[in-house]
Every structure is written in structure tokens, then in C-alpha cells.
Design an enzyme around this catalytic site. Structure first.
Site, PDB file in Angstrom:
ATOM      1  N   CYS A  50       0.818  -1.216   0.000  1.00 56.78           N
ATOM      2  CA  CYS A  50       0.000   0.000   0.000  1.00 56.78           C
ATOM      3  C   CYS A  50       0.848   1.260   0.000  1.00 56.78           C
ATOM      4  O   CYS A  50       0.339   2.332  -0.309  1.00 56.78           O
ATOM      5  CB  CYS A  50      -0.938   0.001   1.198  1.00 56.78           C
ATOM      6  SG  CYS A  50      -0.119  -0.031   2.804  1.00 56.78           S
ATOM      7  N   SER A 109       9.456   1.226   6.718  1.00 58.57           N
ATOM      8  CA  SER A 109       7.995   1.226   6.731  1.00 58.57           C
ATOM      9  C   SER A 109       7.447   2.558   7.209  1.00 58.57           C
ATOM     10  O   SER A 109       8.131   3.340   7.875  1.00 58.57           O
ATOM     11  CB  SER A 109       7.473   0.110   7.645  1.00 58.57           C
ATOM     12  OG  SER A 109       7.827  -1.158   7.139  1.00 58.57           O
ATOM     13  N   ALA A 196     -11.799  -9.084   3.084  1.00 59.11           N
ATOM     14  CA  ALA A 196     -11.433 -10.264   3.878  1.00 59.11           C
ATOM     15  C   ALA A 196     -10.026 -10.735   3.555  1.00 59.11           C
ATOM     16  O   ALA A 196      -9.689 -11.899   3.765  1.00 59.11           O
ATOM     17  CB  ALA A 196     -12.438 -11.400   3.638  1.00 59.11           C
TER      18      ALA A 196
END
Length: 463
Positions: A50, A109, A196
């Protein structure tokens, strides 16, 4: 051949650009095959999360490799090369290894120390293996990166330097900085989780542990939503949450009941618009438009975004998304353990480089020993012609003696050349060995190809 990585991340590019440049599963596969079709690249794999998109390749030309990989990233991301180029970074050889190892440890990160990146690196390697685009170098590199990342989390306190993106996002919503604060905020609330996949599943599990009373799970594939519900409610899960699967068409109704909404899907467009949120808030009907007595908390972990950024301006809605997480994480405290991890990464990079350089000499050493064996075989055959009266025992003893002499003569130089090859600048020793012993380049190349094929078989599925 040399390792090259070209990419962009939250550190170099605005979230809005990362959002536009995100790759679908099909785009990743096409990018990998086009990378191998490009002249400078022999193997490749892509790490896309992402907040980063990175293309790794083994190339034989640096400048041509950078140009080709940059062009491919632009083509498959849909962002023009001129617009993309200012945000791209390039790492080569040892710097590329250092970068991936740092990424694996969570040093690069958005939230320092988060461990989810290890799963994403594992997926990137698996995709490269499944598509047969990851060869010896990238198999070795990514498997070692996974080991380095696991070492960092098990041997240092890097976990204390940050949390997962999910935990950090929930802390931002709760206005706290720890599990206790999140637990106090989440206790008794109702949650809706849209998606999910791995991130949504982690969010659902985190909310369940935090003490929410109920979780509704919506997914375009109902079976995956039902499976996540089973995991959340199975005996031994350690929670008492009531969980149920719902249809995607029921998301609007479920939002009106939910206090917390988490969304992380692979959709390319918005899943929730500003109008959707406003409608849900009005439907809560608490006498004040649902804006003050029962606020709605929304966490968007998707890239590109699932929830319209306009929700930030809606009274009664509190939205935390990737962009706001990036801004909040810039001020996150850094633990002293980060320095320990950086030292670990530096040591591992040096060891990996030495191992790779030493491996380059192996085909030459194998070819040298094969040539020596041929020489021994030829001399024994000539001896048979000159002394046809030798019995089998005498012939075997002579053969063994000659082999021992050759092995002893070759042992010290081959061991030493492997040691020297492992040092910086040691690549020239293989060339020297081939020149001194007049080794056939074709033989060396055939040994390399055979070694690579064996390595691919052995590495397949190893993570």
C-alpha cells in the site's frame, strides 16, 4: 549480472501518486514478464504494497536497466514517465541488498518496526517463483531478506519502535498510544470490516482482541467473509466477539449500525463515498443527525483508497487513511533498538555480498576440477597402452595415486580463490583462474546453467 531496484514509496512520493500508481494482480504479472522480455534483465520480481512499488531485476547494464525498468513501471502503473521519474529511487548491487533488508526489518515502513512487510516480501517471492521470473539471485536475495527480517524481530526490540499499520491506525482513531487506550475506546462498540484479505483479517482480529462487541464482515466473495467469521469465533480464539458475514449490498445498512468501519479491498474505485457516510450518519437517528452523540470512526487501509477523502470534512465522521497515517507516523518515536537493527542489516549485507561473490567462482572451480579429471583419465588410458601387463589392483593403485596428487595440488589454490572471491573486488579471480588454466568458457557457462537450474528446483517454495 547485477542487482538493480527501481521504485517509489511513501518516503519519496505523495500518497496521491502512490494511489494512482498502484498495480493490480494482473498488472504485476504482466510487468514481470515484460521485465524479462527487456534486454537488460535476466530475472525480476515486484514488491508492491500500500505504500511502495519496487521492481527488482538482475541486469547486465546499469544505465539501460534503469531506463528500461523506469519505463516499465510507468507503462504498467498508468502514470506517465515524466510525472513518475522525479519520485523514483534507484539502488544498485550492495545498496539494493541493503535497501531490501532494511525494508524486511521494517526500517523503511511508514510505521517503523511493523512486521506485515515480511508477508508481502514472501508474496513477492512466491509470485516471482510461480511466474518463473525469479532466478538464483532473486531467490537467494528474498529468502535471505525474510531471514534477516525474522532475526530483527526475534533478536532485537524493533517491535517496540512501532506497530502494524492496523494497530497504528486504530491508535490514531482512539486518540491513544497503546493497547489499553485502544481497548478502552473499542470496548462494546460495533464494527464493520469491508474486505477479507490479510489486512482486513488483521484489523478484524485486532478489533476482536480490543473488545468490540460485534463485527460484521462484508466481502465481494461471501465464502471469504464467512471463513474470516469462522476464524474470529472459533474456540481458542481468545475473544468473545459476535461475528457475522454480510452481503456487500448490505454495507449501507450495516454502516448505520456500526461505530467503527474498517475498509481494505482491492477495488480500483471508491467503496464508500461521502454521500454513503452522510446517509449512514443520518440513519443512526440519535436526534442530532448522528453527529455528536455517536460518532462514526472510519479506517481506510487500502491503496488506492476505499473511502472518499471528502469524509474528512463530514461532521460526526472521523477518518484515518493512508495519507493521514503517513503524516502521523513522521512524528512517531524511534526506539534505540533501531540502531541495533541497522547494525544487523549492515552485517547481513556484507555476508550476503561475500556469499554471492564466492558463488561466482564455483562454476570456474568445478570446470577446473572437471578438466583435471579428464587429464587424469587421459593419462591413465595412455598408461594402459604403454603397460598392458598391469593387473587390476596395480592399475587402481596408480589411478588413485595420480588423483590424490592432482587433488592435493588443486586443493589449496581452489580454497584460497573462493576466499578471495568473497572479498570486495574479488570477481576478477574467476577470470584469472580461467585464463591461467585456459578453461573453455563454454564449459564454465554450462556448469553455471546447470547450477542455476538445480538451484531453482531446490529454492522453489522455500521461504
Amino acid at each position: 549480472m547485477s542487482l538493480l531496484v527501481v521504485g517509489l514509496s511513501h518516503r519519496t512520493a505523495p500518497v496521491s501518486l502512490l494511489e494512482r500508481a498502484s498495480l493490480t494482480v494482473d498488472a504485476k504479472v504482466k510487468l514481470l514478464h515484460d521485465t524479462l522480455a527487456a534486454e537488460p534483465a535476466a530475472e525480476g520480481t515486484v514488491l508492491a504494497t500500500c505504500n511502495r512499488i519496487e521492481l527488482y531485476a538482475d541486469v547486465d547494464k546499469f544505465h539501460a536497466g534503469v531506463a528500461e525498468l523506469s519505463t516499465l513501471l510507468a507503462q504498467h502503473s498508468g502514470v506517465g514517465l515524466d510525472e513518475l521519474t522525479p519520485y523514483l529511487y534507484v539502488h544498485y548491487e550492495d545498496r539494493a541488498v541493503h535497501h531490501l533488508f532494511s525494508v524486511a526489518c521494517g526500517l523503511d515502513s511508514m510505521v517503523v518496526g511493523e512486521g506485515q512487510i515480511l508477508g508481502q516480501i514472501k508474496d513477492a517471492l512466491a509470485t516471482g517463483q510461480e511466474q518463473h521470473t525469479a532466478g538464483r539471485l532473486l531467490n537467494d536475495l528474498f529468502q535471505q531478506a525474510l531471514r534477516v527480517g525474522k532475526r530483527a524481530h526475534s533478536e532485537t526490540g524493533i517491535d517496540r519502535a512501532g506497530q502494524s499499520l492496523v494497530t497504528f491506525g486504530l491508535e490514531q482513531l482512539a486518540g491513544g498510544t497503546g493497547a489499553a487506550e485502544v481497548g478502552a475506546w473499542a470496548a462494546g462498540k460495533r464494527a464493520l470490516v469491508i474486505g477479507a484479505g490479510s489486512m482486513s483479517s488483521l484489523a478484524a482480529a485486532t478489533l476482536a482482541r480490543a473488545g468490540v462487541a460485534e463485527i460484521a464482515v462484508a466481502n465481494r466473495t461471501p465464502a471469504r467473509a464467512e471463513r474470516l467469521v469462522e476464524i474470529l469465533t472459533q474456540p481458542g480464539a481468545g475473544t468473545r466477539v459476535a461475528a457475522r458475514a454480510v452481503e456487500m449490498v448490505a454495507v449501507g445498512d450495516e454502516m448505520a449500525k456500526a461505530d467503527i468501519v474498517v475498509s481494505c479491498t482491492g477495488a480500483t474505485g471508491l467503496v464508500l463515498t461521502g454521500n454513503d457516510v452522510e446517509t449512514a450518519l443520518r440513519a443512526r437517528g440519535d436526534g442530532n443527525g448522528g453527529t455528536e452523540q455517536s460518532p462514526m470512526y472510519l479506517l481506510d487501509l487500502a491503496m488506492p483508497r476505499d473511502i472518499d477523502a471528502a469524509v474528512h470534512r463530514i461532521p460526526g465522521a472521523r477518518l484515518v487513511d493512508i495519507e493521514s497515517l503517513a503524516a502521523a507516523s513522521a512524528d512517531a518515536p524511534m526506539a534505540s533498538d533501531v540502531d541495533q537493527v541497522r547494525d544487523l542489516v549492515s552485517d547481513e549485507v556484507a555476508a550476503f555480498g561475500a556469499a554471492q561473490r564466492a558463488a561466482t567462482i564455483t562454476p570456474t572451480v568445478v570446470a577446473l576440477r572437471a578438466m583435471a579429471a579428464d587429464v587424469v583419465a587421459g593419462e591413465i588410458a595412455r598408461l594402459d597402452g604403454r603397460l598392458p601387463g598391469l593387473d587390476a589392483k596395480q592399475r587402481a593403485e596408480i589411478t588413485q595415486t595420480v588423483r590424490r596428487v592432482v587433488d592435493k595440488l588443486l586443493h589449496a589454490p581452489t580454497v584460497r580463490v573462493k576466499e578471495l572471491a568473497g572479498e570486495p573486488g574479488g570477481a576478477g579471480y574467476a577470470d584469472a583462474l580461467r585464463t591461467l588454466f585456459d578453461l573453455d568458457p563454454g564449459t564454465v557457462a554450462s556448469v553455471s546453467r546447470a547450477d542455476l537450474n538445480d538451484g531453482d528446483v531446490k529454492n522453489r517454495g522455500r521461504v
